[in-house]
Enzyme design. Structure first.
Site, PDB file in Angstrom:
ATOM      1  N   ASN A   3       0.843  -1.197   0.000  1.00 41.30           N
ATOM      2  CA  ASN A   3       0.000   0.000   0.000  1.00 41.30           C
ATOM      3  C   ASN A   3       0.881   1.251   0.000  1.00 41.30           C
ATOM      4  O   ASN A   3       1.749   1.378  -0.863  1.00 41.30           O
ATOM      5  CB  ASN A   3      -1.076  -0.024   1.093  1.00 41.30           C
ATOM      6  N   ASP A   4       0.729   2.154   0.910  1.00 40.60           N
ATOM      7  CA  ASP A   4       1.255   3.514   0.806  1.00 40.60           C
ATOM      8  C   ASP A   4       2.725   3.607   0.398  1.00 40.60           C
ATOM      9  O   ASP A   4       3.582   2.924   0.974  1.00 40.60           O
ATOM     10  CB  ASP A   4       1.144   4.225   2.159  1.00 40.60           C
ATOM     11  N   PRO A   5       3.042   4.511  -0.551  1.00 42.85           N
ATOM     12  CA  PRO A   5       4.442   4.898  -0.764  1.00 42.85           C
ATOM     13  C   PRO A   5       4.850   5.814   0.386  1.00 42.85           C
ATOM     14  O   PRO A   5       4.307   6.904   0.545  1.00 42.85           O
ATOM     15  CB  PRO A   5       4.406   5.643  -2.101  1.00 42.85           C
ATOM     16  N   SER A  64       2.802   4.361   8.039  1.00 40.20           N
ATOM     17  CA  SER A  64       3.307   5.299   7.041  1.00 40.20           C
ATOM     18  C   SER A  64       4.058   6.482   7.654  1.00 40.20           C
ATOM     19  O   SER A  64       3.926   6.797   8.828  1.00 40.20           O
ATOM     20  CB  SER A  64       2.165   5.826   6.184  1.00 40.20           C
ATOM     21  N   GLN A  95       4.689   0.510   2.143  1.00 42.39           N
ATOM     22  CA  GLN A  95       4.070  -0.436   3.058  1.00 42.39           C
ATOM     23  C   GLN A  95       3.898  -1.781   2.355  1.00 42.39           C
ATOM     24  O   GLN A  95       3.346  -1.858   1.250  1.00 42.39           O
ATOM     25  CB  GLN A  95       2.715   0.099   3.518  1.00 42.39           C
TER      26      GLN A  95
END
Length: 587
Positions: free
Chosen positions: A63-65, A124, A80
């Site tokens: 998921n998140d950069p 994050s 992530q």
């Protein structure tokens, strides 16, 4: 071929299943863990819908950069990642490096749960490069009490060009939520900026139903003090995830260091709304002395505001690239394939193509465009020039390229706007997605719908149309709707439930003066990533066709309006995969 008949939609719907819940027609990630999907052997990973040139590990969930950066000649992307399965869980900070933003080499995970201040999660954050060329990771950890607290990590050896190993000092955490704050809604520290002898960073949060960008200051990057007021907040917006705050130049496309302030800049403030799972931003002015950000009167907070992308795009993060003097945006293309059986394919989620981002000439919004390095993957090229008067219901196939793995750039020209259909005043209460759901590609209009039918089967049993429709308002002005409609993208049976929205946004363009509009679409097996009018409106869709796969996929230009439209220019390329895409990720 009866194009109008072929565009009539199939029965389809979205529902609440494995990875997402659907609420008010919006997708929300689930933190429910499915143990049987936490380990899929590499040999069992299904390749059918895997992307060829978007960033993706060989298997498992991403998921998140978190903290993209440029450091000592290399691009770093932290993100992530679940190293044990294809659903959310076991999250670590995975780490990859690149020389060109296209080819990526995987390195050992940078941050993972191991200490009391992050034993229950390493979520994050971002990266800040301190004076002396010293990078620091800021991230949210979940401690023994499952409070969300803000920690830092530093390279074990800053002279290592790859920064392979990271240390989490024992003087963590840097910031804990105060007693009057919600400790379960306090996360995602931003890249810090320097002004007037202090570092500043933001942490996303909420107070009751008010979104908050909590502001902290530090002289030494270790001892942080909460400011008396938030940098910015807005009522009725809920939790603000993954905030981002950065300057943009008033003159031209050049990017700026995050600490830049002055009369020649505006600032962009972006949040990911937990309630909608979409991203929103405002453009405004930052007062560094008072540490207050005020959006311009052309920007509004919350779900009625501007969006970086109107599709499957969330948790984005920007960074300044000093090597090319640009600001680059990364975003997570969250998985919309919600069937539990399909999540067992062994992978879920990709990163969108990195985009250069800058302020529009009128100062009202940002523009986005795929980084130029992507063009190095272009192969076989096809040009269609000056196709005049595409009549209603007509299809023009773009042949000679790999339609499932392509880059297509087209400019449409319009002879007249006189026959634009009236914009119903009741639609002012609806978002663009709802209007697109009413006015899909099979619904004939005056000027439009016209655009591209991507990932299409030969007889259009399934396809994903990306198109424009022009309306005329009561003020005798024109309103341009852009849609990327996933509803007819697949023939998959109805007992396999998917989120298939009619993604849409309006395009701020003066068609009366220009009489033309451009569209660029990056097509990559299960991704259609589109940019309208030079990057004014962007939509990324995740789709999962059954017929229009690999060599059986087709690409068409279409018009289903009563008025003819013309193709001024069209160029399309087959896209090659990068030579390296995290193949050695096995840590």
């Amino acid at each position: 071929m009866d194009f109008v008949r072929k565009l009539v939609p199939l029965f389809l719907f979205a529902s609440c299943v494995l990875l997402v819940t659907i609420n008010d027609n919006r997708v929300k990630a689930s933190h429910r863990v499915y143990s049987r999907l936490q380990s899929v052997p590499a040999g069992e990973v299904k390749q059918l819908h895997r992307t060829a040139y978007h960033f993706q590990p060989p298997q498992h969930w991403i998921n998140d950069p978190n903290g993209p950066m440029y450091f000592n000649g290399l691009y770093h992307l932290f993100y992530q990642y679940n190293p044990k399965g294809s659903v959310w869980g076991n999250i670590v900070w995975a780490h990859s490096i690149s020389k060109d933003l296209i080819n990526w080499e995987a390195l050992p995970h940078a941050v993972f749960p191991s200490k009391p201040f992050d034993v229950n999660g390493t979520w994050s954050g971002s990266v800040t490069i301190l004076p002396g060329n010293r990078p620091v990771i800021l991230y949210t950890g979940l401690d023994n009490d499952k409070r969300q607290i803000q920690n830092y990590a530093v390279p074990a050896n800053v002279s290592d060009p790859y920064l392979r190993e990271w240390l989490k000092p024992d003087d963590n955490p840097l910031v804990i939520p105060s007693s009057d704050m919600n400790a379960s809604q306090f996360r995602d520290p931003t890249t810090a900026w320097w002004h007037g002898g202090h570092w500043r960073m933001l942490v996303g949060g909420k107070r009751k139903h008010r979104g908050m960008a909590w502001l902290y200051r530090s002289k030494d990057f270790k001892h942080w003090v909460k400011a008396k007021h938030a940098l910015h907040s807005a009522s009725q917006t809920g939790m603000w995830e993954c905030p981002d705050f950065f300057p943009v130049s008033l003159h031209g496309k050049n990017g700026m260091d995050t600490s830049k302030v002055g009369e020649d800049v505006k600032h962009v403030f972006k949040v990911s709304l937990d309630e909608t799972r979409y991203e929103y931003y405002t453009v405004g002015k930052y007062d560094p002395e008072g540490d207050i950000y005020l959006p311009d009167n052309t920007s509004v907070d919350g779900r009625d505001g501007l969006r970086l992308d109107y599709g499957n795009f969330y948790a984005s993060k920007t960074f300044f690239d000093p090597s090319k003097n640009r600001r680059i945006l990364w975003g997570w293309a969250n998985e919309s394939d919600t069937a539990e059986d399909d999540t067992a394919k062994g992978w879920a989620g990709i990163q969108a193509i990195p985009r250069e981002v800058w302020l529009s000439p009128d100062g009202k919004q940002v523009l986005q465009w795929p980084v130029a390095e992507l063009e190095t993957l272009r192969g076989q090229k096809v040009d269609l020039k000056s196709i005049q008067n595409i009549i209603p219901g007509k299809l023009v196939e773009v042949q000679g390229i790999t339609a499932a793995q392509a880059d297509v750039d087209v400019t449409f020209s319009l002879a007249s706007l006189d026959k634009a259909e009236e914009f119903d005043p009741n639609w002012e209460k609806l978002d663009a997605e709802s209007v697109c759901a009413l006015k899909r590609s099979h619904v004939q209009g005056g000027i439009g719908p016209f655009g591209l039918a991507t990932l299409a089967s030969q007889n259009l049993e399934e396809f994903t149309p990306v198109f424009f429709r022009v309306f005329k308002t009561k003020a005798n002005k024109h309103k341009v709707l852009m849609c990327s409609d996933a509803k007819g993208s697949t023939l998959r049976p109805f007992d396999i439930k998917q989120y298939r929205p009619s993604f849409a946004g309006y395009v701020d363009v003066d068609l009366a003066a220009e009489k033309k509009i451009s569209l660029r679409s990056l097509i990559d097996h299960s991704v259609v990533e589109s940019f309208a009018a030079g990057g004014k409106t962007c939509i990324l869709s995740r789709v999962y066709p059954t017929l229009a796969v690999n060599d059986a996929a087709h690409l068409f230009v279409f018009n289903n309006g009563t008025e003819p439209v013309s193709v001024q220019t069209l160029s399309a390329w087959s896209m090659s995969p990068p030579k390296l895409m995290n193949q050695n990720l096995d840590f």
